[in-house]
Write a protein that holds these residues in place. Structure first.
Motif, PDB file in Angstrom:
ATOM      1  N   VAL A  42       6.619 -11.044  28.031  1.00  0.00           N
ATOM      2  CA  VAL A  42       5.982 -11.841  29.074  1.00  0.00           C
ATOM      3  C   VAL A  42       4.505 -11.472  29.097  1.00  0.00           C
ATOM      4  N   ASP A  43       3.634 -12.461  29.127  1.00  0.00           N
ATOM      5  CA  ASP A  43       2.202 -12.174  29.206  1.00  0.00           C
ATOM      6  C   ASP A  43       1.834 -11.705  30.615  1.00  0.00           C
ATOM      7  N   ALA A  44       0.757 -10.941  30.695  1.00  0.00           N
ATOM      8  CA  ALA A  44       0.355 -10.360  31.977  1.00  0.00           C
ATOM      9  C   ALA A  44      -0.030 -11.413  33.001  1.00  0.00           C
ATOM     10  N   ASP A  45      -0.443 -12.602  32.539  1.00  0.00           N
ATOM     11  CA  ASP A  45      -0.851 -13.654  33.477  1.00  0.00           C
ATOM     12  C   ASP A  45       0.248 -14.688  33.696  1.00  0.00           C
ATOM     13  N   CYS A  46       1.493 -14.345  33.350  1.00  0.00           N
ATOM     14  CA  CYS A  46       2.621 -15.263  33.505  1.00  0.00           C
ATOM     15  C   CYS A  46       3.618 -14.673  34.492  1.00  0.00           C
ATOM     16  N   GLU A  47       3.588 -15.155  35.710  1.00  0.00           N
ATOM     17  CA  GLU A  47       4.395 -14.595  36.798  1.00  0.00           C
ATOM     18  C   GLU A  47       5.712 -15.356  36.948  1.00  0.00           C
ATOM     19  N   PRO A  48       6.866 -14.666  36.894  1.00  0.00           N
ATOM     20  CA  PRO A  48       8.146 -15.343  37.111  1.00  0.00           C
ATOM     21  C   PRO A  48       8.144 -16.130  38.412  1.00  0.00           C
ATOM     22  N   SER A  49       8.710 -17.332  38.360  1.00  0.00           N
ATOM     23  CA  SER A  49       8.643 -18.226  39.512  1.00  0.00           C
ATOM     24  C   SER A  49       9.596 -17.829  40.634  1.00  0.00           C
ATOM     25  N   ASP A  50      10.688 -17.111  40.307  1.00  0.00           N
ATOM     26  CA  ASP A  50      11.606 -16.653  41.356  1.00  0.00           C
ATOM     27  C   ASP A  50      12.417 -15.479  40.830  1.00  0.00           C
ATOM     28  N   ASP A  51      13.245 -14.881  41.706  1.00  0.00           N
ATOM     29  CA  ASP A  51      13.963 -13.656  41.338  1.00  0.00           C
ATOM     30  C   ASP A  51      15.191 -13.904  40.484  1.00  0.00           C
ATOM     31  N   ARG A  52      15.435 -15.154  40.084  1.00  0.00           N
ATOM     32  CA  ARG A  52      16.539 -15.458  39.167  1.00  0.00           C
ATOM     33  C   ARG A  52      16.078 -15.505  37.716  1.00  0.00           C
ATOM     34  N   PHE A  53      14.831 -15.160  37.485  1.00  0.00           N
ATOM     35  CA  PHE A  53      14.211 -15.265  36.162  1.00  0.00           C
ATOM     36  C   PHE A  53      14.991 -14.493  35.094  1.00  0.00           C
ATOM     37  N   LEU A  54      15.236 -13.213  35.326  1.00  0.00           N
ATOM     38  CA  LEU A  54      15.943 -12.399  34.337  1.00  0.00           C
ATOM     39  C   LEU A  54      17.373 -12.886  34.140  1.00  0.00           C
ATOM     40  N   ALA A  55      18.054 -13.206  35.225  1.00  0.00           N
ATOM     41  CA  ALA A  55      19.439 -13.671  35.128  1.00  0.00           C
ATOM     42  C   ALA A  55      19.528 -14.950  34.301  1.00  0.00           C
ATOM     43  N   ALA A  56      18.527 -15.819  34.439  1.00  0.00           N
ATOM     44  CA  ALA A  56      18.533 -17.074  33.677  1.00  0.00           C
ATOM     45  C   ALA A  56      18.406 -16.806  32.183  1.00  0.00           C
ATOM     46  N   HIS A  57      17.523 -15.886  31.792  1.00  0.00           N
ATOM     47  CA  HIS A  57      17.400 -15.522  30.380  1.00  0.00           C
ATOM     48  C   HIS A  57      18.693 -14.897  29.863  1.00  0.00           C
ATOM     49  N   LEU A  58      19.268 -13.990  30.641  1.00  0.00           N
ATOM     50  CA  LEU A  58      20.465 -13.283  30.196  1.00  0.00           C
ATOM     51  C   LEU A  58      21.655 -14.227  30.045  1.00  0.00           C
ATOM     52  N   LEU A  59      21.732 -15.203  30.919  1.00  0.00           N
ATOM     53  CA  LEU A  59      22.791 -16.198  30.795  1.00  0.00           C
ATOM     54  C   LEU A  59      22.587 -17.050  29.550  1.00  0.00           C
ATOM     55  N   SER A  60      21.341 -17.437  29.300  1.00  0.00           N
ATOM     56  CA  SER A  60      21.021 -18.300  28.166  1.00  0.00           C
ATOM     57  C   SER A  60      21.273 -17.607  26.834  1.00  0.00           C
ATOM     58  N   ILE A  61      20.888 -16.351  26.729  1.00  0.00           N
ATOM     59  CA  ILE A  61      20.923 -15.686  25.428  1.00  0.00           C
ATOM     60  C   ILE A  61      22.326 -15.231  25.044  1.00  0.00           C
ATOM     61  N   ARG A  62      23.282 -15.318  25.930  1.00  0.00           N
ATOM     62  CA  ARG A  62      24.662 -14.986  25.573  1.00  0.00           C
ATOM     63  C   ARG A  62      25.189 -15.888  24.456  1.00  0.00           C
ATOM     64  N   GLU A  63      24.630 -17.075  24.343  1.00  0.00           N
ATOM     65  CA  GLU A  63      25.071 -18.023  23.321  1.00  0.00           C
ATOM     66  C   GLU A  63      24.067 -18.141  22.179  1.00  0.00           C
ATOM     67  N   ALA A  64      23.101 -17.233  22.122  1.00  0.00           N
ATOM     68  CA  ALA A  64      22.052 -17.350  21.113  1.00  0.00           C
ATOM     69  C   ALA A  64      21.479 -15.971  20.804  1.00  0.00           C
ATOM     70  N   ASP A  65      20.399 -15.955  20.065  1.00  0.00           N
ATOM     71  CA  ASP A  65      19.698 -14.720  19.723  1.00  0.00           C
ATOM     72  C   ASP A  65      18.264 -14.714  20.262  1.00  0.00           C
ATOM     73  N   VAL A  66      17.758 -15.897  20.577  1.00  0.00           N
ATOM     74  CA  VAL A  66      16.418 -16.044  21.126  1.00  0.00           C
ATOM     75  C   VAL A  66      16.491 -17.023  22.291  1.00  0.00           C
ATOM     76  N   SER A  67      16.040 -16.589  23.462  1.00  0.00           N
ATOM     77  CA  SER A  67      16.016 -17.440  24.648  1.00  0.00           C
ATOM     78  C   SER A  67      14.565 -17.763  24.981  1.00  0.00           C
ATOM     79  N   MET A  68      14.214 -19.031  24.866  1.00  0.00           N
ATOM     80  CA  MET A  68      12.834 -19.466  25.118  1.00  0.00           C
ATOM     81  C   MET A  68      12.709 -19.952  26.554  1.00  0.00           C
TER      82      MET A  68
END
Length: 328
Positions: A115-141
């Motif tokens: 994550v770049d220093a000037d890119c602020e997560p929009s809400d507290d579900r940010f990490l959970a959303a990535h972790l859910l997405s990457i369960r079916e892949a190797d790279v979560s964009m």
């Protein structure tokens, strides 16, 4: 996502090297945030990451890489967050590729989130959303959104629409290391970021192509959003594009001619199209004063499409001029 891009850079339906997180059951995530003389925005980004909910069985550690700031950035972040984060200080400014690699070196992690220093997560579900997405892949964009600041917000939204169209031909149009989670073993197997990319641009797309060739599966995490807290100005945008044209573009173009052409850069390369380079030299004295005083971009009486079109021409001219400066 299905098969995207050129055949030799296509994304297979299943990874050939067995990096699937369904099999790995990863637990440890390292968030890597490079920063250079940007304490205020880095502080906001780190605070937002630390506020995020983390589903079991995952644990998260934040690595902030101070890229030779020399202005007290590292010390202030350490004072602000203490043992909640790890500060990695580089003795001099080495660039974004080297800084990101430093954050990922000699660590025990299953997943890396850049994550770049000037890119602020929009809400507290940010990490959970990535972790859910990457369960079916190797790279979560993840998704990068502009802050609602008038012209530049609308311009970035329009650019995202263009990237969506380009992604039908090459998946790298979607890939940005402003907000991406990657399987750590896969990242290390391809050697991380190529530190030959020392100037602005192209290091993220180079990494994406090497990951794909190693068998990575890519997916988009629509719920993993960051707000790009960068107040853009036209002079800055033109300067960065000129820098990319003069430095990193040459490496990318020689390695990946299909992607260079498909992404549209080949068409504005002054060494490949000399007459366009001549035109850029003629136009720049006219454009340059308008880049220094860009309040005109907010003139609502002028249709947005016209303002955006003029900016795209100015940016293209800047890139063209940059390509003329690089070594043949």
């Amino acid at each position: 996502m299905g098969r995207l891009g050129r055949q030799d850079v296509a994304i297979p339906d299943r990874p050939s090297v067995g990096y699937s997180l369904l099999n790995m059951a990863p637990k440890h995530v390292v968030v890597i945030i490079p920063v250079f003389r940007d304490y205020d925005r880095a502080r906001q980004t780190v605070a937002a990451i630390l506020r995020c909910s983390v589903p079991s069985p995952f644990s998260v550690r934040v690595h902030v890489v101070d890229d030779g700031s020399g202005d007290g950035t590292a010390e202030r972040l350490s004072e602000q967050f203490g043992g909640r984060i790890e500060i990695i200080g580089l003795p001099e400014n080495l660039g974004r590729s080297a800084a990101r690699n430093a954050g990922a070196t000699n660590i025990s992690a299953d997943l890396l989130l850049f994550v770049d220093a000037d890119c602020e997560p929009s809400d507290d579900r940010f990490l959970a959303a990535h972790l859910l997405s990457i369960r079916e892949a190797d790279v979560s964009m993840g998704v990068v959104e502009g802050q609602d600041d008038g012209f530049w917000h609308a311009y970035q939204q329009a650019a995202r629409v263009r990237r969506d169209r380009l992604a039908r031909r090459t998946f790298v149009a979607h890939f940005t290391t402003q907000n991406v989670m990657i399987d750590a073993r896969l990242f290390n197997s391809v050697g991380g970021f190529d530190e030959a990319f020392k100037g602005y641009g192209f290091e993220d797309r180079d990494l994406a192509i090497r990951l794909a060739r190693a068998g990575a599966r890519f997916t988009i995490a629509p719920g993993a959003r960051v707000i790009h807290r960068d107040t853009l100005d036209l002079a800055q945008v033109c300067r960065k594009m000129g820098e990319a044209g003069a430095t990193t573009s040459q490496i990318f173009a020689s390695r990946y001619p299909f992607e260079y052409r498909t992404l549209g850069y080949e068409a504005i390369d002054g060494q490949r199209h000399p007459w366009r380079g001549v035109l850029a030299k003629l136009l720049w004295p006219v454009f340059q004063p308008w880049t220094q005083h860009d309040a005109w971009l907010q003139w609502r009486l002028v249709p947005f499409k016209l303002r955006a079109g003029i900016v795209r021409i100015m940016v293209a001219v800047s890139y063209l001029r940059g390509t003329l400066r690089r070594h043949r």
